[in-house]
Motif scaffolding. Structure first.
Motif, mmCIF file in Angstrom:
data_model
loop_
_atom_site.group_PDB
_atom_site.id
_atom_site.type_symbol
_atom_site.label_atom_id
_atom_site.label_comp_id
_atom_site.label_asym_id
_atom_site.label_seq_id
_atom_site.Cartn_x
_atom_site.Cartn_y
_atom_site.Cartn_z
ATOM 1 N N GLN A 1 5.830 9.647 12.252
ATOM 2 C CA GLN A 1 5.492 8.549 11.638
ATOM 3 C C GLN A 1 5.254 8.745 10.185
ATOM 4 O O GLN A 1 4.095 9.575 9.984
ATOM 5 N N VAL A 2 5.541 8.171 9.239
ATOM 6 C CA VAL A 2 5.189 8.352 7.964
ATOM 7 C C VAL A 2 3.976 7.278 7.374
ATOM 8 O O VAL A 2 4.043 6.327 7.838
ATOM 9 N N GLN A 3 2.984 7.717 6.874
ATOM 10 C CA GLN A 3 1.955 7.003 6.632
ATOM 11 C C GLN A 3 1.366 7.588 4.913
ATOM 12 O O GLN A 3 1.589 8.406 4.586
ATOM 13 N N LEU A 4 1.047 6.376 4.434
ATOM 14 C CA LEU A 4 0.330 6.459 3.100
ATOM 15 C C LEU A 4 -1.126 6.193 3.133
ATOM 16 O O LEU A 4 -1.321 4.792 3.571
ATOM 17 N N VAL A 5 -1.895 7.076 2.829
ATOM 18 C CA VAL A 5 -3.300 6.705 2.918
ATOM 19 C C VAL A 5 -3.754 6.636 1.739
ATOM 20 O O VAL A 5 -3.970 7.744 0.849
ATOM 21 N N GLU A 6 -4.584 5.577 1.166
ATOM 22 C CA GLU A 6 -5.098 5.291 -0.093
ATOM 23 C C GLU A 6 -6.767 5.514 -0.011
ATOM 24 O O GLU A 6 -7.365 5.434 1.105
ATOM 25 N N SER A 7 -7.305 6.159 -1.231
ATOM 26 C CA SER A 7 -8.671 6.141 -1.285
ATOM 27 C C SER A 7 -9.301 6.145 -2.837
ATOM 28 O O SER A 7 -8.500 6.183 -3.694
ATOM 29 N N SER A 21 -6.341 7.570 -5.175
ATOM 30 C CA SER A 21 -5.713 8.659 -4.631
ATOM 31 C C SER A 21 -4.666 7.870 -3.221
ATOM 32 O O SER A 21 -5.126 7.203 -2.647
ATOM 33 N N CYS A 22 -3.605 8.632 -3.181
ATOM 34 C CA CYS A 22 -2.784 8.181 -2.130
ATOM 35 C C CYS A 22 -1.886 9.344 -1.710
ATOM 36 O O CYS A 22 -1.159 10.007 -2.376
ATOM 37 N N ALA A 23 -2.053 9.849 -0.370
ATOM 38 C CA ALA A 23 -1.470 10.770 0.261
ATOM 39 C C ALA A 23 -0.242 10.603 1.183
ATOM 40 O O ALA A 23 -0.698 9.684 2.165
ATOM 41 N N ALA A 24 0.733 11.109 1.203
ATOM 42 C CA ALA A 24 1.877 10.722 2.152
ATOM 43 C C ALA A 24 1.681 11.774 3.402
ATOM 44 O O ALA A 24 1.641 13.001 3.054
ATOM 45 N N SER A 25 1.734 11.397 4.634
ATOM 46 C CA SER A 25 1.562 12.263 5.621
ATOM 47 C C SER A 25 2.646 11.846 6.789
ATOM 48 O O SER A 25 3.107 10.845 6.680
#
Length: 121
Positions: A1-7, A21-25
């Motif tokens: 499952q793809v997620q984009l996590v911002e901070s 920042s935004c990292a795709a996992s």
């Protein structure tokens, strides 16, 4: 499952700076464009900046010269450096990425959960 996590959101005084920042996992094949949108109360979501995988970055006229988008493809991460912030920049900021999960699938837009940026006068 793809997620984009911002901070990186928060409260800052006018004239100050923040860096989002935004990292795709997750499992995916490739990422095309990555960008940032924002939505202020009572307003529609609007494009802030976008960084295509190959091509020129684009900015909303209201942030040009103050915001800088960049990306680290090795980390699947996009950044938004926001300088000279104004109260009208107050909004929830959303990360967006066009992701292809497999070589044969179409690109699909994924969204982060949003991060609040508040600029006080």
């Amino acid at each position: 499952q793809v997620q984009l996590v911002e901070s990186g959101g928060g409260l800052v005084q006018a004239g100050g700076s923040l860096r989002l920042s935004c990292a795709a996992s997750g499992r995916f094949f490739s990422i095309n464009a990555m960008g940032w949108y924002r939505q202020a109360p009572g307003k529609q979501r609007e494009l802030v900046a976008v960084s295509p995988s190959g091509g020129r970055t684009q900015y909303a006229e209201s942030v040009r010269g103050r915001f800088t988008i960049s990306r680290d493809n090795a980390k699947n991460t996009v950044y938004l450096q926001m300088d000279s912030l104004k109260p009208e920049d107050t909004a929830v900021y959303y990360c967006n990425a066009e992701i292809r999960t497999m070589p044969t699938t179409a690109r699909y837009p994924y969204w982060g959960q949003g991060t609040q940026v508040t600029v006080s006068s």
